[in-house]
Design an enzyme around this catalytic site. Structure first.
Site, PDB file in Angstrom:
ATOM      1  N   SER A  43       0.703  -1.162  -0.209  1.00  0.00           N
ATOM      2  CA  SER A  43       0.016   0.078  -0.018  1.00  0.00           C
ATOM      3  C   SER A  43       0.997   1.221   0.017  1.00  0.00           C
ATOM      4  CB  SER A  43      -0.889  -0.225   1.280  1.00  0.00           C
ATOM      5  OG  SER A  43      -1.686  -1.237   1.287  1.00  0.00           O
ATOM      6  N   LYS A  57       3.679  -6.612   8.955  1.00  0.00           N
ATOM      7  CA  LYS A  57       3.211  -5.473  10.096  1.00  0.00           C
ATOM      8  C   LYS A  57       1.765  -6.057  10.546  1.00  0.00           C
ATOM      9  CE  LYS A  57      -0.048  -3.775   6.292  1.00  0.00           C
ATOM     10  NZ  LYS A  57      -0.368  -2.603   5.613  1.00  0.00           N
ATOM     11  N   LYS A  80       3.458   1.879  16.138  1.00  0.00           N
ATOM     12  CA  LYS A  80       3.623   0.708  17.229  1.00  0.00           C
ATOM     13  C   LYS A  80       5.169   0.433  17.835  1.00  0.00           C
ATOM     14  CE  LYS A  80      -0.329  -1.622  15.033  1.00  0.00           C
ATOM     15  NZ  LYS A  80      -0.595  -0.131  14.442  1.00  0.00           N
ATOM     16  N   GLY A 125      -7.131   2.688   4.065  1.00  0.00           N
ATOM     17  CA  GLY A 125      -7.231   1.947   2.956  1.00  0.00           C
ATOM     18  C   GLY A 125      -6.148   0.897   2.601  1.00  0.00           C
ATOM     19  N   SER A 126      -5.072   0.880   3.486  1.00  0.00           N
ATOM     20  CA  SER A 126      -3.928   0.063   3.405  1.00  0.00           C
ATOM     21  C   SER A 126      -4.424  -1.337   3.512  1.00  0.00           C
ATOM     22  CB  SER A 126      -2.724   0.443   4.426  1.00  0.00           C
ATOM     23  OG  SER A 126      -3.403   0.243   5.767  1.00  0.00           O
TER      24      SER A 126
END
Length: 646
Positions: A318, A393, A435, A477-478
């Site tokens: 993305s 991720k 994170k 939207g990723s």
């Protein structure tokens, strides 16, 4: 013949409702016959009026019917010459009206000339009171034909509006500005759009008795007092560019409470194009979360890419794919796009070769943890810039497979950064995550370790590469983000699953995130961690409520919301800065530099080698234990590794 057949078909096919809007146009011969009838009526009316006004019993025409036929014949000749019957009446323009005027004026002049010639040759008048007669004839015939065309045009317009109002969504346009009126007019004139403009909506109280485009102006108070059924409304159209974020949120909340659908308009130019692919769309949650993008006009960004060779890892993801698109705009010499996902890499290749045929691309299928596969690329292409967006991720998956995160997020970053330094790459920009701040999961801790490595490498002897890190929150939207996940659940009829009622997250758009990455690459001097002012965090429960309502459903009634509990490694609140970090300003108020604690290169390299060996042995617990030594603030949450913190 075609008109008669369509009429017969309607009469005898069982459907006796004649829809005027279904007719393409009146046949030309029908229009000509009607116009001839108007000429005859005008002649008769002129004679009648002359006789009544003159109180005379002398007939207007000396020769009676022959003179009548001469006038009729002359009028027909000029109607044929100027083709007054040829246009489609409901689309009549000024040119059609002018042709009508010329035909009747020419007919009147020729009749006058014949009448005058008759008088000169015989000494008698062919038409009694010829000048008043001709004036009345000209006026009457022109007005009858003009009013007929106006009547037909209005009838078709009315029929079309009735048909549209029954088959199309009935909507209000928010606002009474020039842009709002222009948008409403474009919708009314565009037959491809399934919308019927009912009126306009405003908060002002001084415009209620006025109208725009013949449509009433509604007040917010009127909408509050009545239901959408009473008002016969389906929804409201917003013009996003006219509203601030606060105004948008207030109006959307109000419309959702009234169960009105909310639509957003495209640009006025696109709507006026009548392109069938350009349409009004339902408002999406991204439109509410999307802030005005931060754009920095910086010639340095273009200078660092134009004519240069660029490597982008994770280029099929993305973030990576958007970096590819933005970098291509700066006309680099070569873009090498690297990813280990075959199908997404093929997709971005097809897109970029189509969109930027003049740019030289190289698409490489490779794993960044394999140094022997990566190093030949650095040797061959001598990159000027490296954008490192390749990473694992997904928090729960990484929590179950921590060794895989080490091989990609840590070893992969170590390989790329070391090679960048060895081959004198000018700048190395790494994409990190919020994170990594006070991590509660393996994914965040692995990214924090990668941050520590590139920062430490910056200060090693003989290094000339500028290592820069960018850190931001969730991207709208990723792949795998919460919004696409909620959309799929709503489309299936629910339920929508939320891990915890109090969980919050920061959000930004993909283009905005990538713009930060490019800007950081241009402004960084090496060793910085750039953080972005992400605004206020969003409560995920509120997000779910709005998404359900925007989809036309009622939360907890049509679509259930259930709480699944925090996933392994997940925390309620994300942070962009650690407690002991200080920030430094940049030349843009929304971009800051985080001064986090660092580690010397010997120690971080020793840790990276140690944790890589444990990952290759698939020693999950040992991997996490070493991570906790590297990142002391890493405290596992809702995870089997919590025992390691005791």
């Amino acid at each position: 013949m075609g008109f008669r057949k369509r009429l017969q078909s309607r009469i005898y096919s069982g459907d006796n409702v004649m829809g005027l809007s279904d007719l393409r146009y009146l046949p030309r011969w029908v229009i000509l016959i009607i116009d001839i009838g108007f000429i005859a009526i005008s002649v008769y009316f002129s004679c009648y009026l002359i006789e009544k006004l003159s109180f005379n019993t002398i007939p207007v025409f000396k020769e009676g019917i022959p003179v009548f036929l001469i006038i009729l014949g002359i009028s027909i000749i000029f109607m044929v010459i100027f083709k007054t019957y040829a246009g489609i009446i409901r689309h009549s323009t000024f040119i059609d009206l002018f042709k009508l005027f010329l035909a009747i004026f020419s007919s009147t002049v020729l009749v006058a000339a014949i009448s005058f010639s008759y008088y000169l040759s015989t000494g008698q008048r062919m038409i009694y009171m010829s000048i008043p007669f001709l004036v009345i004839f000209f006026t009457a015939s022109f007005m009858l034909m003009f009013l007929f065309r106006l009547f037909v045009k209005e009838v078709f317009h009315f029929a079309r509006e009735v048909r549209r109002s029954t088959l199309r969504k009935r909507i209000l346009v928010l606002g009474i500005t020039e842009q709002s009126v222009a948008m409403a007019r474009a919708i009314i004139d565009n037959p491809n759009l399934p919308y019927h403009i009912v009126g306009f909506l405003t908060q002002r109280q001084d415009s209620t008795r006025a109208s725009l485009l013949g449509k009433p102006i509604y007040t917010k108070a009127k909408i509050e007092r009545n239901s959408k059924e009473d008002l016969m409304l389906d929804g409201v159209l917003l013009l996003q560019e006219l509203l601030t974020k606060e105004e948008m949120n207030r109006w959307v909340t109000f419309f959702l409470e009234k169960d009105l659908q909310i639509f957003k308009a495209p640009s006025l130019q696109k709507l006026k194009s009548n392109d069938s692919e350009v349409t009004i769309k339902t408002l999406q949650i991204e439109d509410l979360l999307n802030r005005k993008p931060i754009k920095i006009e910086n010639e340095d960004v273009k200078r660092r890419h134009s004519g240069k060779t660029i490597l982008i890892t994770g280029g099929a993801g993305s973030i990576g794919s958007e970096i590819v698109r933005q970098v291509a705009l700066f006309e680099p010499k070569l873009i090498v796009v690297l990813d280990q996902a075959e199908t997404p890499l093929y997709d971005i290749e097809m897109e970029m070769r189509s969109s930027f045929p003049e740019i030289d691309f190289k698409f490489v299928l490779a794993d960044i943890s394999n140094r022997h596969r990566i190093e030949p690329l650095f040797q061959k292409y001598q990159f000027s810039m490296v954008y490192h967006a390749a990473a694992y991720k997904h928090v729960p998956l990484i929590e179950e497979n921590p060794h895989e995160a080490i091989l990609v997020n840590i070893l992969g970053t170590k390989n790329l950064a070391t090679l960048a330094s060895r081959y004198k790459v000018n700048r190395f920009v790494m994409v990190s995550t919020d994170k990594a701040v006070k991590p509660t999961n393996v994914m965040g801790a692995s990214k924090r370790t990668a941050e520590l490595f590139v920062q430490a490498l910056q200060n090693t002897e003989n290094n000339s590469t500028k290592f820069i890190t960018t850190r931001f929150g969730n991207v709208l939207g990723s792949n795998g983000s919460v919004i696409p996940h909620f959309k799929k659940q709503i489309e299936k009829g629910g339920p929508v699953t939320i891990t915890h009622p109090d969980i919050t997250r920061y959000f930004m758009t993909i283009p905005e995130a990538c713009d930060l990455v490019l800007q950081a690459g241009a402004m960084g001097e090496g060793g910085e961690i750039f953080v972005f002012d992400m605004g206020e965090p969003v409560k995920i429960l509120d997000l779910a409520h709005r998404m359900i309502k925007l989809s036309g459903f009622e939360p907890h009634v049509d679509i259930k919301i259930i709480y699944s509990g925090l996933r392994p490694g997940e925390k309620l609140y994300e942070e962009l800065l650690s407690d002991d970090a200080k920030t430094l300003p940049t030349h843009h108020e929304k971009i800051l530099i985080s001064k986090d604690p660092t580690m010397d290169f010997q120690n971080i390299e020793k840790y990276c080698n140690q944790i890589t060996k444990a990952a290759l042995r698939r020693e999950k617990v040992e991997v996490v234990q070493i991570l906790k030594e590297i990142v002391p603030e890493f405290k596992s949450n809702n995870s089997i590794y919590e025992v390691l913190d005791k």
